[in-house]
Scaffold this motif. Structure first.
Motif, PDB file in Angstrom:
ATOM      1  N   GLU A 180      -7.566  -2.317   0.577  1.00 32.93           N
ATOM      2  CA  GLU A 180      -7.699  -2.849   1.928  1.00 32.93           C
ATOM      3  C   GLU A 180      -7.575  -4.363   1.885  1.00 32.93           C
ATOM      4  O   GLU A 180      -8.141  -5.007   0.995  1.00 32.93           O
ATOM      5  CB  GLU A 180      -9.044  -2.473   2.546  1.00 32.93           C
ATOM      6  CG  GLU A 180      -9.192  -0.981   2.777  1.00 32.93           C
ATOM      7  CD  GLU A 180     -10.530  -0.614   3.360  1.00 32.93           C
ATOM      8  OE1 GLU A 180     -10.567  -0.284   4.558  1.00 32.93           O
ATOM      9  OE2 GLU A 180     -11.525  -0.669   2.623  1.00 32.93           O
ATOM     10  N   VAL A 181      -6.840  -4.897   2.841  1.00 29.32           N
ATOM     11  CA  VAL A 181      -6.684  -6.340   2.972  1.00 29.32           C
ATOM     12  C   VAL A 181      -7.216  -6.709   4.349  1.00 29.32           C
ATOM     13  O   VAL A 181      -6.716  -6.228   5.375  1.00 29.32           O
ATOM     14  CB  VAL A 181      -5.205  -6.773   2.842  1.00 29.32           C
ATOM     15  CG1 VAL A 181      -5.089  -8.289   2.938  1.00 29.32           C
ATOM     16  CG2 VAL A 181      -4.602  -6.259   1.533  1.00 29.32           C
ATOM     17  N   PHE A 182      -8.258  -7.542   4.359  1.00 29.36           N
ATOM     18  CA  PHE A 182      -8.890  -7.981   5.596  1.00 29.36           C
ATOM     19  C   PHE A 182      -8.495  -9.415   5.894  1.00 29.36           C
ATOM     20  O   PHE A 182      -8.357 -10.222   4.988  1.00 29.36           O
ATOM     21  CB  PHE A 182     -10.422  -7.908   5.474  1.00 29.36           C
ATOM     22  CG  PHE A 182     -10.937  -6.516   5.268  1.00 29.36           C
ATOM     23  CD1 PHE A 182     -11.222  -5.704   6.344  1.00 29.36           C
ATOM     24  CD2 PHE A 182     -11.140  -6.024   3.986  1.00 29.36           C
ATOM     25  CE1 PHE A 182     -11.696  -4.415   6.153  1.00 29.36           C
ATOM     26  CE2 PHE A 182     -11.622  -4.749   3.779  1.00 29.36           C
ATOM     27  CZ  PHE A 182     -11.903  -3.935   4.870  1.00 29.36           C
ATOM     28  N   GLY A 183      -8.369  -9.720   7.154  1.00 27.81           N
ATOM     29  CA  GLY A 183      -7.989 -11.051   7.609  1.00 27.81           C
ATOM     30  C   GLY A 183      -6.891 -10.898   8.634  1.00 27.81           C
ATOM     31  O   GLY A 183      -5.813 -10.419   8.314  1.00 27.81           O
ATOM     32  N   ARG A 223      -5.217  -4.131   6.795  1.00 27.25           N
ATOM     33  CA  ARG A 223      -4.178  -3.264   6.226  1.00 27.25           C
ATOM     34  C   ARG A 223      -4.842  -2.353   5.200  1.00 27.25           C
ATOM     35  O   ARG A 223      -5.646  -2.811   4.390  1.00 27.25           O
ATOM     36  CB  ARG A 223      -3.091  -4.080   5.529  1.00 27.25           C
ATOM     37  CG  ARG A 223      -2.459  -5.125   6.390  1.00 27.25           C
ATOM     38  CD  ARG A 223      -1.487  -4.515   7.350  1.00 27.25           C
ATOM     39  NE  ARG A 223      -0.788  -5.598   8.024  1.00 27.25           N
ATOM     40  CZ  ARG A 223      -0.147  -5.457   9.154  1.00 27.25           C
ATOM     41  NH1 ARG A 223      -0.103  -4.297   9.732  1.00 27.25           N
ATOM     42  NH2 ARG A 223       0.447  -6.467   9.705  1.00 27.25           N
ATOM     43  N   ARG A 224      -4.480  -1.075   5.241  1.00 28.26           N
ATOM     44  CA  ARG A 224      -5.005  -0.100   4.279  1.00 28.26           C
ATOM     45  C   ARG A 224      -3.827   0.569   3.585  1.00 28.26           C
ATOM     46  O   ARG A 224      -2.846   0.946   4.223  1.00 28.26           O
ATOM     47  CB  ARG A 224      -5.846   0.956   4.993  1.00 28.26           C
ATOM     48  CG  ARG A 224      -7.038   0.352   5.703  1.00 28.26           C
ATOM     49  CD  ARG A 224      -7.901   1.404   6.345  1.00 28.26           C
ATOM     50  NE  ARG A 224      -8.719   1.956   5.268  1.00 28.26           N
ATOM     51  CZ  ARG A 224      -9.110   3.228   5.214  1.00 28.26           C
ATOM     52  NH1 ARG A 224      -8.756   4.068   6.148  1.00 28.26           N
ATOM     53  NH2 ARG A 224      -9.855   3.649   4.213  1.00 28.26           N
ATOM     54  N   PHE A 225      -3.951   0.719   2.267  1.00 27.42           N
ATOM     55  CA  PHE A 225      -2.891   1.312   1.466  1.00 27.42           C
ATOM     56  C   PHE A 225      -3.516   2.340   0.524  1.00 27.42           C
ATOM     57  O   PHE A 225      -4.432   2.006  -0.237  1.00 27.42           O
ATOM     58  CB  PHE A 225      -2.182   0.241   0.625  1.00 27.42           C
ATOM     59  CG  PHE A 225      -1.611  -0.883   1.447  1.00 27.42           C
ATOM     60  CD1 PHE A 225      -0.311  -0.824   1.929  1.00 27.42           C
ATOM     61  CD2 PHE A 225      -2.380  -2.004   1.735  1.00 27.42           C
ATOM     62  CE1 PHE A 225       0.211  -1.860   2.684  1.00 27.42           C
ATOM     63  CE2 PHE A 225      -1.859  -3.051   2.481  1.00 27.42           C
ATOM     64  CZ  PHE A 225      -0.568  -2.975   2.961  1.00 27.42           C
ATOM     65  N   THR A 242       3.465   1.115  -3.495  1.00 27.02           N
ATOM     66  CA  THR A 242       4.217   0.445  -4.555  1.00 27.02           C
ATOM     67  C   THR A 242       4.016  -1.051  -4.349  1.00 27.02           C
ATOM     68  O   THR A 242       4.016  -1.525  -3.215  1.00 27.02           O
ATOM     69  CB  THR A 242       5.719   0.770  -4.472  1.00 27.02           C
ATOM     70  OG1 THR A 242       5.895   2.174  -4.618  1.00 27.02           O
ATOM     71  CG2 THR A 242       6.499   0.058  -5.560  1.00 27.02           C
ATOM     72  N   VAL A 243       3.840  -1.781  -5.442  1.00 26.74           N
ATOM     73  CA  VAL A 243       3.644  -3.229  -5.364  1.00 26.74           C
ATOM     74  C   VAL A 243       4.774  -3.910  -6.135  1.00 26.74           C
ATOM     75  O   VAL A 243       5.061  -3.543  -7.275  1.00 26.74           O
ATOM     76  CB  VAL A 243       2.279  -3.651  -5.961  1.00 26.74           C
ATOM     77  CG1 VAL A 243       2.112  -5.157  -5.901  1.00 26.74           C
ATOM     78  CG2 VAL A 243       1.136  -2.945  -5.241  1.00 26.74           C
ATOM     79  N   THR A 244       5.393  -4.885  -5.508  1.00 27.98           N
ATOM     80  CA  THR A 244       6.418  -5.691  -6.167  1.00 27.98           C
ATOM     81  C   THR A 244       5.928  -7.127  -6.193  1.00 27.98           C
ATOM     82  O   THR A 244       5.538  -7.673  -5.156  1.00 27.98           O
ATOM     83  CB  THR A 244       7.761  -5.610  -5.415  1.00 27.98           C
ATOM     84  OG1 THR A 244       8.136  -4.227  -5.302  1.00 27.98           O
ATOM     85  CG2 THR A 244       8.848  -6.377  -6.143  1.00 27.98           C
ATOM     86  N   LEU A 276       3.589  -5.253  -0.692  1.00 28.11           N
ATOM     87  CA  LEU A 276       2.923  -3.961  -0.699  1.00 28.11           C
ATOM     88  C   LEU A 276       3.759  -3.026   0.165  1.00 28.11           C
ATOM     89  O   LEU A 276       3.977  -3.287   1.348  1.00 28.11           O
ATOM     90  CB  LEU A 276       1.506  -4.098  -0.139  1.00 28.11           C
ATOM     91  CG  LEU A 276       0.653  -5.200  -0.777  1.00 28.11           C
ATOM     92  CD1 LEU A 276      -0.671  -5.330  -0.047  1.00 28.11           C
ATOM     93  CD2 LEU A 276       0.436  -4.936  -2.249  1.00 28.11           C
ATOM     94  N   THR A 277       4.266  -1.949  -0.429  1.00 32.05           N
ATOM     95  CA  THR A 277       5.142  -1.015   0.281  1.00 32.05           C
ATOM     96  C   THR A 277       4.456   0.343   0.357  1.00 32.05           C
ATOM     97  O   THR A 277       4.020   0.890  -0.660  1.00 32.05           O
ATOM     98  CB  THR A 277       6.491  -0.874  -0.441  1.00 32.05           C
ATOM     99  OG1 THR A 277       7.088  -2.160  -0.561  1.00 32.05           O
ATOM    100  CG2 THR A 277       7.425   0.043   0.326  1.00 32.05           C
TER     101      THR A 277
END
Length: 88
Positions: free
Chosen positions: A22-25, A29-31, A37-39, A53-54
């Motif tokens: 989870e990315v807050f701000g 966003r929740r993955f 997949t992370v690039t 983050l895909t």
């Protein structure tokens, strides 16, 4: 991951429980690891990188300066350990 929450800056916090990142701000966003997949981009001249983050065909960029990227290193390892593909 030893540190479940990583404060990226005054406005962003990342947390990972082993299954959901989870990315807050601003918008949250929740993955889920099964769909993620992370690039990681190469560093630019200033040492800044983008983590893309895909999930389900949708990309979301997480910019990181050198200091932030260093704090994210344990998270990237934890994601790999959970089965997420992390591409350089």
């Amino acid at each position: 991951m030893d540190q479940p929450d990583i404060q990226l800056d005054a406005n962003r916090l990342v947390t990972f429980d082993g299954r959901v990142l989870e990315v807050f701000g601003g918008a949250v966003r929740r993955f889920h690891v099964a769909l993620l997949t992370v690039t990681v981009s190469d560093p630019d001249k200033m040492g800044n990188r983008n983590l893309t983050l895909t999930q389900a065909g949708n990309d979301w960029a997480l910019p990181a300066d050198q200091s932030t990227f260093e704090r994210l290193a344990p998270l990237l390892e934890a994601l790999k350990d959970a089965g997420v593909t992390v591409r350089p």
